[in-house]
Design an enzyme around this catalytic site. Structure first.
Site, PDB file in Angstrom:
ATOM      1  N   HIS A 214       0.799  -1.226   0.000  1.00 30.46           N
ATOM      2  CA  HIS A 214       0.000   0.000   0.000  1.00 30.46           C
ATOM      3  C   HIS A 214       0.833   1.279   0.000  1.00 30.46           C
ATOM      4  CE1 HIS A 214       0.816  -0.005   4.340  1.00 30.46           C
ATOM      5  NE2 HIS A 214       0.359   1.243   4.382  1.00 30.46           N
ATOM      6  N   LYS A 218       5.588   5.615  -1.894  1.00 29.65           N
ATOM      7  CA  LYS A 218       6.502   6.493  -1.153  1.00 29.65           C
ATOM      8  C   LYS A 218       7.912   6.446  -1.714  1.00 29.65           C
ATOM      9  CE  LYS A 218       3.959   6.736   3.197  1.00 29.65           C
ATOM     10  NZ  LYS A 218       3.931   6.432   4.642  1.00 29.65           N
ATOM     11  N   HIS A 243       1.789   9.919  -2.892  1.00 30.99           N
ATOM     12  CA  HIS A 243       2.263   8.541  -2.861  1.00 30.99           C
ATOM     13  C   HIS A 243       1.180   7.545  -3.272  1.00 30.99           C
ATOM     14  CE1 HIS A 243       0.296   8.241   1.114  1.00 30.99           C
ATOM     15  NE2 HIS A 243       0.401   6.918   0.993  1.00 30.99           N
ATOM     16  N   HIS A 267      -6.620   4.148  -0.309  1.00 28.25           N
ATOM     17  CA  HIS A 267      -6.621   3.828   1.109  1.00 28.25           C
ATOM     18  C   HIS A 267      -6.570   5.055   2.016  1.00 28.25           C
ATOM     19  CE1 HIS A 267      -2.169   4.024   0.558  1.00 28.25           C
ATOM     20  NE2 HIS A 267      -2.123   4.292   1.854  1.00 28.25           N
TER      21      HIS A 267
END
Length: 354
Positions: A214, A218, A243, A267
């Protein structure tokens, strides 16, 4: 399927004994193995006990017409080469026999040269048909084998690709003591929450993999910003929010990940529509993304950070109650509460002091 290399065995089916004997004598002279039958029942009995190559079949038999006998013979051996014999030159009957599978249609009295030519032609067609069937069978098997190998190779490649991405995430998190192990923890807890929500095994594993990946986006965020211990400036926060889109872009070519890509992208959406990147609201947010969102907040609260002390599980769950129905999905939150409670009970059972 008949064996084209087997001896050429011909069955003569005719109710007139002189004709059977004359045809038998001629065919034996041509090198064929010959059997004879005077009725349909006798013909079926011979076909069942002997591997035949071809049949000379009279249209008129005492117990059943030759045309009606065709399906019985083909049921025993669909590769038979059958030549119909008749004393009546009837084009309609001939066409019907051919439609039912007969190879040719000859009228009596028979010219033996014509019979020889027709029989050889019928046997060649039979041989060609058997070879084609064998080739098609081989091709199907070869395609099946190749497809299975391709699926195995693709599965291996997918596993290697996913493992490589997970390794990149681990390497990224290893640079920051506060993030180390974050994705692994999110993955495990997301799977537990998914199980508490009654999702099937495939969906549970999908959430576990999504948790691992997830934060892959990044990689595209400045290390200075990621490792900053103080508050982020508005510009830095905007940069960090990228990200999720970077992550979905990295994963988008990996079509085998399916919904995991949308889970990664969404998310950080909020139940009330105030999240990012697309401002989705409520059930518009993919279920997997809602689960990751709840679990990620819990992990942030229960992990020590420069700007906050680590909360114990009960305190973290209590703090998150105010977020339910506003930031996080109430159903996912309730499942998180059950998962945390189950974890606490398991720890209690494993404690040797109890």
């Amino acid at each position: 399927m008949a064996d084209p290399a087997a001896p050429v065995a011909i069955l003569i089916v005719d109710d007139e004994e002189p004709i059977r004997n004359a045809l038998r004598k001629f065919l034996v002279q041509q090198g064929y193995e010959v059997s004879v039958a005077g009725t349909a029942a006798e013909a079926v009995a011979v076909a069942r006990r002997q591997r035949l190559t071809g049949v000379l079949l009279d249209m008129r038999l005492p117990d059943k017409s030759g045309m009606d006998l065709l399906p019985d013979l083909f049921e025993i051996d669909p590769d038979l080469a059958i030549l119909m014999l008749t004393a009546v030159n009837d084009a309609a009957t001939a066409a019907l026999c051919l439609q039912r599978g007969a190879t040719d249609y000859l009228t009596k009295p028979l010219d033996l040269n014509d019979l020889d030519t027709a029989l050889r032609h019928a046997l060649r067609r039979r041989g060609t048909r058997i070879e084609e069937q064998g080739l098609q069978h081989w091709l199907k098997e070869e395609v099946a084998v190749q497809s299975a190998e391709l699926r195995r190779e693709r599965a291996k490649l997918e596993q290697v690709t996913t493992a490589t991405l997970e390794a990149l995430v681990n390497a990224l998190e290893a640079k920051d003591e506060y993030l180390r192990g974050h994705s692994a923890r999110v993955a495990d807890l997301a799977a537990q929450v998914a199980s508490e929500m009654g999702l099937d095994d495939e969906q549970v594993e999908q959430l576990r993999r999504a948790g691992r990946l997830h934060d892959i986006g990044k990689i595209g965020i400045s290390e200075h910003v990621l490792q900053k211990h103080g508050p982020l400036t508005p510009e830095e926060f905007t940069h960090v929010k990228e990200h999720v889109t970077i992550g979905s872009q990295i994963l988008s070519p990996l079509t085998h990940l399916g919904d995991i890509i949308t889970f990664v992208r969404h998310h950080h959406e909020h139940w009330d529509g105030g999240g990012y990147p697309d401002g989705l609201k409520g059930a518009q947010i993919p279920l997997g993304a809602r689960v990751l969102g709840v679990v990620e907040i819990y992990d942030a609260l229960t992990t020590a950070r420069p700007y906050q002390e680590r909360m114990d599980p009960d305190a973290a769950v209590a703090r998150m109650k105010d977020l339910s129905g506003r930031i996080i999905d109430p159903t996912a939150y309730a499942a998180l509460v059950r998962a945390v409670e189950r974890r606490r009970n398991l720890v209690f059972l494993d404690d040797p002091r109890h």
